[in-house]
Design a protein around this motif. Structure first.
Motif, PDB file in Angstrom:
ATOM      1  N   GLY A 173       0.606  -1.143   0.215  1.00 42.54           N
ATOM      2  CA  GLY A 173       0.320  -0.125  -0.040  1.00 42.54           C
ATOM      3  C   GLY A 173       0.623   0.997  -0.056  1.00 42.54           C
ATOM      4  N   TYR A 174       1.946   0.853  -0.524  1.00 44.21           N
ATOM      5  CA  TYR A 174       2.242   2.654  -0.903  1.00 44.21           C
ATOM      6  C   TYR A 174       2.383   3.621  -1.447  1.00 44.21           C
ATOM      7  CZ  TYR A 174       6.364   5.742  -1.219  1.00 44.21           C
ATOM      8  OH  TYR A 174       7.715   6.930  -1.451  1.00 44.21           O
ATOM      9  N   ARG A 175       1.720   4.536  -0.869  1.00 45.62           N
ATOM     10  CA  ARG A 175       0.970   6.059  -1.405  1.00 45.62           C
ATOM     11  C   ARG A 175       1.483   6.338  -2.868  1.00 45.62           C
ATOM     12  NH1 ARG A 175      -4.065   4.714  -2.563  1.00 45.62           N
ATOM     13  NH2 ARG A 175      -3.876   6.765  -3.264  1.00 45.62           N
ATOM     14  N   GLY A 176       1.658   6.364  -4.497  1.00 46.97           N
ATOM     15  CA  GLY A 176       1.916   7.236  -5.217  1.00 46.97           C
ATOM     16  C   GLY A 176       0.727   8.044  -5.298  1.00 46.97           C
ATOM     17  N   VAL A 177       1.472   8.641  -7.082  1.00 50.56           N
ATOM     18  CA  VAL A 177       0.254   9.589  -7.815  1.00 50.56           C
ATOM     19  C   VAL A 177      -0.670   8.557  -8.834  1.00 50.56           C
ATOM     20  CG1 VAL A 177       1.646  11.122  -6.769  1.00 50.56           C
ATOM     21  CG2 VAL A 177       1.650  10.026  -9.514  1.00 50.56           C
ATOM     22  N   THR A 178      -0.056   7.665  -8.770  1.00 47.84           N
ATOM     23  CA  THR A 178      -0.673   6.545 -10.160  1.00 47.84           C
ATOM     24  C   THR A 178      -1.036   5.989  -9.477  1.00 47.84           C
ATOM     25  OG1 THR A 178       1.316   4.769 -10.390  1.00 47.84           O
ATOM     26  CG2 THR A 178       0.514   6.959 -11.618  1.00 47.84           C
ATOM     27  N   GLY A 179      -1.338   5.637  -7.702  1.00 47.94           N
ATOM     28  CA  GLY A 179      -2.425   4.833  -6.620  1.00 47.94           C
ATOM     29  C   GLY A 179      -1.368   3.867  -5.486  1.00 47.94           C
ATOM     30  N   ALA A 180      -1.714   3.048  -5.405  1.00 48.06           N
ATOM     31  CA  ALA A 180      -0.953   2.759  -4.070  1.00 48.06           C
ATOM     32  C   ALA A 180      -0.145   0.984  -4.746  1.00 48.06           C
ATOM     33  CB  ALA A 180      -1.947   1.624  -2.817  1.00 48.06           C
ATOM     34  N   PHE A 181       0.880   0.955  -4.142  1.00 44.96           N
ATOM     35  CA  PHE A 181       1.783  -0.011  -4.661  1.00 44.96           C
ATOM     36  C   PHE A 181       2.107  -0.991  -4.019  1.00 44.96           C
ATOM     37  CE2 PHE A 181       2.335   3.304  -6.990  1.00 44.96           C
ATOM     38  CZ  PHE A 181       3.332   3.530  -8.640  1.00 44.96           C
ATOM     39  N   THR A 182       1.189  -2.395  -3.974  1.00 41.61           N
ATOM     40  CA  THR A 182       1.936  -3.412  -3.230  1.00 41.61           C
ATOM     41  C   THR A 182       1.706  -5.086  -4.627  1.00 41.61           C
ATOM     42  OG1 THR A 182      -0.070  -3.143  -1.967  1.00 41.61           O
ATOM     43  CG2 THR A 182       0.232  -5.449  -1.660  1.00 41.61           C
ATOM     44  N   PHE A 183       2.829  -5.337  -4.105  1.00 40.88           N
ATOM     45  CA  PHE A 183       3.582  -6.043  -4.978  1.00 40.88           C
ATOM     46  C   PHE A 183       3.541  -7.846  -4.428  1.00 40.88           C
ATOM     47  CE2 PHE A 183       5.563  -2.650  -5.274  1.00 40.88           C
ATOM     48  CZ  PHE A 183       6.092  -2.835  -6.739  1.00 40.88           C
ATOM     49  N   ASP A 184       2.862  -8.368  -5.645  1.00 37.06           N
ATOM     50  CA  ASP A 184       2.877  -9.850  -5.366  1.00 37.06           C
ATOM     51  C   ASP A 184       3.899 -11.113  -5.607  1.00 37.06           C
ATOM     52  OD1 ASP A 184       3.452 -10.861  -8.129  1.00 37.06           O
ATOM     53  OD2 ASP A 184       1.037 -10.962  -8.261  1.00 37.06           O
ATOM     54  N   GLN A 185       4.380 -11.952  -5.011  1.00 35.11           N
ATOM     55  CA  GLN A 185       5.503 -12.870  -5.223  1.00 35.11           C
ATOM     56  C   GLN A 185       6.437 -13.151  -6.141  1.00 35.11           C
ATOM     57  OE1 GLN A 185       4.310 -16.887  -3.445  1.00 35.11           O
ATOM     58  NE2 GLN A 185       3.626 -17.547  -5.409  1.00 35.11           N
ATOM     59  N   ASP A 186       4.996 -12.661  -7.859  1.00 33.19           N
ATOM     60  CA  ASP A 186       6.073 -12.349  -8.753  1.00 33.19           C
ATOM     61  C   ASP A 186       6.743 -11.110  -9.544  1.00 33.19           C
ATOM     62  OD1 ASP A 186       5.487 -15.015  -9.454  1.00 33.19           O
ATOM     63  OD2 ASP A 186       3.389 -14.894  -9.605  1.00 33.19           O
ATOM     64  N   GLY A 187       5.433 -10.463  -7.954  1.00 28.24           N
ATOM     65  CA  GLY A 187       6.443  -8.718  -9.188  1.00 28.24           C
ATOM     66  C   GLY A 187       5.509  -8.232  -9.712  1.00 28.24           C
ATOM     67  N   ASN A 188       4.560  -9.418  -9.740  1.00 31.17           N
ATOM     68  CA  ASN A 188       3.066  -7.826 -10.190  1.00 31.17           C
ATOM     69  C   ASN A 188       2.379  -7.010  -8.990  1.00 31.17           C
ATOM     70  OD1 ASN A 188       3.201  -9.526 -12.620  1.00 31.17           O
ATOM     71  ND2 ASN A 188       2.331 -11.236 -11.899  1.00 31.17           N
ATOM     72  N   LEU A 189       2.069  -5.921  -9.750  1.00 26.06           N
ATOM     73  CA  LEU A 189       1.875  -4.749  -8.840  1.00 26.06           C
ATOM     74  C   LEU A 189      -0.113  -5.808  -8.557  1.00 26.06           C
ATOM     75  CD1 LEU A 189       2.132  -1.781 -10.849  1.00 26.06           C
ATOM     76  CD2 LEU A 189       2.908  -2.282  -8.236  1.00 26.06           C
ATOM     77  N   VAL A 190      -0.399  -5.268  -7.710  1.00 24.81           N
ATOM     78  CA  VAL A 190      -1.988  -5.897  -7.462  1.00 24.81           C
ATOM     79  C   VAL A 190      -2.958  -5.028  -6.348  1.00 24.81           C
ATOM     80  CG1 VAL A 190      -3.175  -7.173  -5.501  1.00 24.81           C
ATOM     81  CG2 VAL A 190      -0.883  -8.172  -6.134  1.00 24.81           C
ATOM     82  N   GLY A 191      -3.840  -4.443  -7.496  1.00 25.68           N
ATOM     83  CA  GLY A 191      -4.969  -3.774  -7.181  1.00 25.68           C
ATOM     84  C   GLY A 191      -4.756  -2.075  -7.518  1.00 25.68           C
ATOM     85  N   MET A 192      -4.079  -1.976  -8.473  1.00 23.31           N
ATOM     86  CA  MET A 192      -3.799  -1.098  -9.009  1.00 23.31           C
ATOM     87  C   MET A 192      -5.105  -0.378  -9.657  1.00 23.31           C
ATOM     88  SD  MET A 192      -1.671   1.326  -9.453  1.00 23.31           S
ATOM     89  CE  MET A 192       0.041   1.163  -8.363  1.00 23.31           C
ATOM     90  N   PRO A 193      -5.319   0.883  -9.246  1.00 23.19           N
ATOM     91  CA  PRO A 193      -6.740   1.116  -9.944  1.00 23.19           C
ATOM     92  C   PRO A 193      -6.389   1.630 -11.386  1.00 23.19           C
ATOM     93  CG  PRO A 193      -5.581   3.257  -8.467  1.00 23.19           C
ATOM     94  CD  PRO A 193      -4.497   1.426  -8.443  1.00 23.19           C
ATOM     95  N   ILE A 194      -7.819   1.762 -12.155  1.00 30.40           N
ATOM     96  CA  ILE A 194      -7.703   2.061 -13.527  1.00 30.40           C
ATOM     97  C   ILE A 194      -8.428   3.029 -13.562  1.00 30.40           C
ATOM     98  CG2 ILE A 194      -7.874   1.260 -15.710  1.00 30.40           C
ATOM     99  CD1 ILE A 194      -8.187  -1.582 -14.821  1.00 30.40           C
ATOM    100  N   ARG A 195      -7.575   4.217 -14.463  1.00 27.46           N
ATOM    101  CA  ARG A 195      -7.985   5.433 -14.349  1.00 27.46           C
ATOM    102  C   ARG A 195      -8.795   5.389 -15.807  1.00 27.46           C
ATOM    103  NH1 ARG A 195      -8.130   8.091  -9.969  1.00 27.46           N
ATOM    104  NH2 ARG A 195      -6.130   8.038  -8.768  1.00 27.46           N
ATOM    105  N   ARG A 196     -10.243   6.084 -16.264  1.00 23.04           N
ATOM    106  CA  ARG A 196     -10.784   6.131 -17.448  1.00 23.04           C
ATOM    107  C   ARG A 196     -10.967   7.438 -18.203  1.00 23.04           C
ATOM    108  NH1 ARG A 196     -13.765   1.855 -15.464  1.00 23.04           N
ATOM    109  NH2 ARG A 196     -15.103   3.076 -14.363  1.00 23.04           N
ATOM    110  N   ILE A 197      -9.994   7.720 -18.537  1.00 27.99           N
ATOM    111  CA  ILE A 197     -10.244   9.271 -19.834  1.00 27.99           C
ATOM    112  C   ILE A 197     -10.176   8.617 -21.173  1.00 27.99           C
ATOM    113  CG2 ILE A 197      -7.894  10.183 -18.575  1.00 27.99           C
ATOM    114  CD1 ILE A 197      -6.293   8.795 -20.731  1.00 27.99           C
ATOM    115  N   VAL A 198     -11.080   9.802 -21.465  1.00 27.07           N
ATOM    116  CA  VAL A 198     -11.417  10.058 -22.642  1.00 27.07           C
ATOM    117  C   VAL A 198     -11.262  11.349 -23.606  1.00 27.07           C
ATOM    118  CG1 VAL A 198     -13.694  11.579 -22.102  1.00 27.07           C
ATOM    119  CG2 VAL A 198     -14.129  10.190 -24.155  1.00 27.07           C
TER     120      VAL A 198
END
Length: 218
Positions: A173-198
């Protein structure tokens, strides 16, 4: 419509899985070689194939130049269905190459200046004060990448690569400007939010609040 590389294939497959889990169906898949220059002929051939199909929307997982060509070909054929596209398409080049044809395209992005989080507002102000312009997604991602790495070094109390990597994996849950950073055992981001822009009037507007990620992975 996806690029024949790891990024395009993985995202196209993930999109199809999510769509099917909700009762949707992919009626056709087409791809292109990302190692070749952007090619209007390839886009035109794809649209010719699609002209005989009935469908509700198009999803693009690939680069911005080829994506712009595809959307232009769709509109030139009078195919006016909604177009959704991945984060790699959310670049100024897509807007420049696509022009009026790409108006209304909905893009995924990890960042937008209008996002409501206080971290985003503070980053916008600092960036504008230093560079005299709004930050873009590349600036936000670069900023977060350096800060996450620095935080891992602080946690590890060293710059030794293996120990820094272990500390980064342990971040929660380390807070950045693109979301909160949590990594799984394989190094993938978990639960990062997706912004929708048009795309609107030659620029991109924040469409809504962040949608939660579907799960682990990129």
């Amino acid at each position: 419509y996806y690029s024949r590389d790891e990024y395009g294939r993985a995202l196209a497959n993930a999109f199809e899985e999510q769509l099917m889990s909700g009762g949707g169906q992919v009626v056709n898949r087409e791809s292109y070689d990302p190692n070749l220059s952007a090619n209007p002929v390839a886009a035109g051939l794809t649209v010719t194939t699609w002209s005989s199909w009935e469908f509700d929307a198009v999803f693009i997982a690939g680069g911005s130049e080829q994506a712009a060509l595809l959307v232009k070909a769709l509109r030139e054929r009078g195919i006016d269905v909604p177009v959704l596209a991945s984060d790699a398409v959310a670049t100024p080049l897509f807007l420049q190459q696509g022009g009026r044809a790409v108006e209304g395209t909905v893009l995924a992005s990890p960042f937008h200046t209008e996002a409501p989080e206080p971290e985003v507002r503070a980053f916008n102000q600092a960036f504008q004060a230093r560079y005299g312009r709004d930050p873009d997604v590349a600036a936000a991602l670069g900023y977060d990448a350096v800060r996450v790495l620095a935080q891992a070094m602080r946690e590890a109390k060293t710059t030794e690569p293996d120990k820094v990597a272990a500390a980064m994996h342990a971040l929660r849950g380390y807070r950045g400007v693109t979301g909160a950073f949590t990594f799984d055992q394989d190094g993938n981001l978990v639960g990062m939010p997706i912004r929708r822009i048009v795309v609107r009037d030659g620029d991109v507007d924040f469409l809504d609040e962040a949608a939660p990620a579907a799960g682990g992975g990129e």
